[in-house]
Motif scaffolding. Structure first.
Motif, PDB file in Angstrom:
ATOM      1  N   SER A  10     137.498   7.869  89.676  1.00  0.00           N
ATOM      2  CA  SER A  10     138.385   7.464  88.585  1.00  0.00           C
ATOM      3  C   SER A  10     137.560   7.184  87.329  1.00  0.00           C
ATOM      4  O   SER A  10     136.451   6.664  87.398  1.00  0.00           O
ATOM      5  N   PRO A  11     138.110   7.562  86.152  1.00  0.00           N
ATOM      6  CA  PRO A  11     137.378   7.320  84.900  1.00  0.00           C
ATOM      7  C   PRO A  11     137.325   5.829  84.579  1.00  0.00           C
ATOM      8  O   PRO A  11     138.193   5.066  84.985  1.00  0.00           O
ATOM      9  N   ASN A  12     136.281   5.437  83.860  1.00  0.00           N
ATOM     10  CA  ASN A  12     136.201   4.031  83.490  1.00  0.00           C
ATOM     11  C   ASN A  12     137.076   3.762  82.265  1.00  0.00           C
ATOM     12  O   ASN A  12     137.540   4.687  81.600  1.00  0.00           O
ATOM     13  N   CYS A  13     137.288   2.513  81.982  1.00  0.00           N
ATOM     14  CA  CYS A  13     138.195   2.121  80.890  1.00  0.00           C
ATOM     15  C   CYS A  13     137.720   2.606  79.530  1.00  0.00           C
ATOM     16  O   CYS A  13     138.526   3.003  78.698  1.00  0.00           O
ATOM     17  N   SER A  15     136.030   5.319  78.724  1.00  0.00           N
ATOM     18  CA  SER A  15     136.281   6.752  78.502  1.00  0.00           C
ATOM     19  C   SER A  15     137.773   7.003  78.275  1.00  0.00           C
ATOM     20  O   SER A  15     138.137   7.862  77.471  1.00  0.00           O
ATOM     21  N   CYS A  16     138.625   6.267  78.961  1.00  0.00           N
ATOM     22  CA  CYS A  16     140.075   6.388  78.733  1.00  0.00           C
ATOM     23  C   CYS A  16     140.422   5.943  77.320  1.00  0.00           C
ATOM     24  O   CYS A  16     141.221   6.592  76.634  1.00  0.00           O
ATOM     25  N   PHE A  17     139.822   4.854  76.893  1.00  0.00           N
ATOM     26  CA  PHE A  17     140.079   4.343  75.539  1.00  0.00           C
ATOM     27  C   PHE A  17     139.637   5.358  74.487  1.00  0.00           C
ATOM     28  O   PHE A  17     140.340   5.602  73.513  1.00  0.00           O
ATOM     29  N   ARG A  19     139.406   8.591  74.838  1.00  0.00           N
ATOM     30  CA  ARG A  19     140.343   9.720  74.855  1.00  0.00           C
ATOM     31  C   ARG A  19     141.645   9.356  74.168  1.00  0.00           C
ATOM     32  O   ARG A  19     142.206  10.161  73.425  1.00  0.00           O
ATOM     33  N   LEU A  20     142.139   8.148  74.384  1.00  0.00           N
ATOM     34  CA  LEU A  20     143.363   7.702  73.719  1.00  0.00           C
ATOM     35  C   LEU A  20     143.180   7.633  72.203  1.00  0.00           C
ATOM     36  O   LEU A  20     144.070   8.011  71.439  1.00  0.00           O
TER      37      LEU A  20
END
Length: 100
Positions: A10-13, A15-17, A19-20
């Motif tokens: 699962s991606p870490n927070c 990297s998600c942030f 991308r968002l």
């Protein structure tokens, strides 16, 4: 047996942030591009189109400095060509701009 699954896939927070943030940037760019093709803009689109913050635009509206329309007394609309004329008003010569 009661072990939980590993979350290594699962991606870490962060990297998600990131991308968002990139997606939001693309959405903002697309909204700006759409506002360039419309003749009538709503308040949010006019802010994006002119580059003014909402508080700056409200201040200019209160001073009756920007051409706008309120067909039902509540919602505010702008004619893009009138905004262009307003944005290009008060032209300064090159010599005056260099003095400032």
């Amino acid at each position: 047996m009661g072990q939980s699954k590993s979350h290594t896939n699962s991606p870490n927070c962060s990297s998600c942030f990131l991308r968002l943030c990139a997606i939001q940037s693309q959405i903002d760019r697309l909204e700006r591009m759409l506002s360039y093709s419309k003749e009538t803009l709503n308040f949010k689109e006019a802010c994006l189109y002119t580059g003014l913050s909402s508080s700056q635009l409200y201040k200019l509206l209160n001073g009756k400095e920007v051409p706008h329309y309120k067909p039902h007394g509540k919602l505010i609309f702008f004619n893009r060509k009138e905004l262009d004329s307003w944005l290009c008003s008060n032209k300064r010569s090159i010599e005056l701009a260099m003095e400032i």
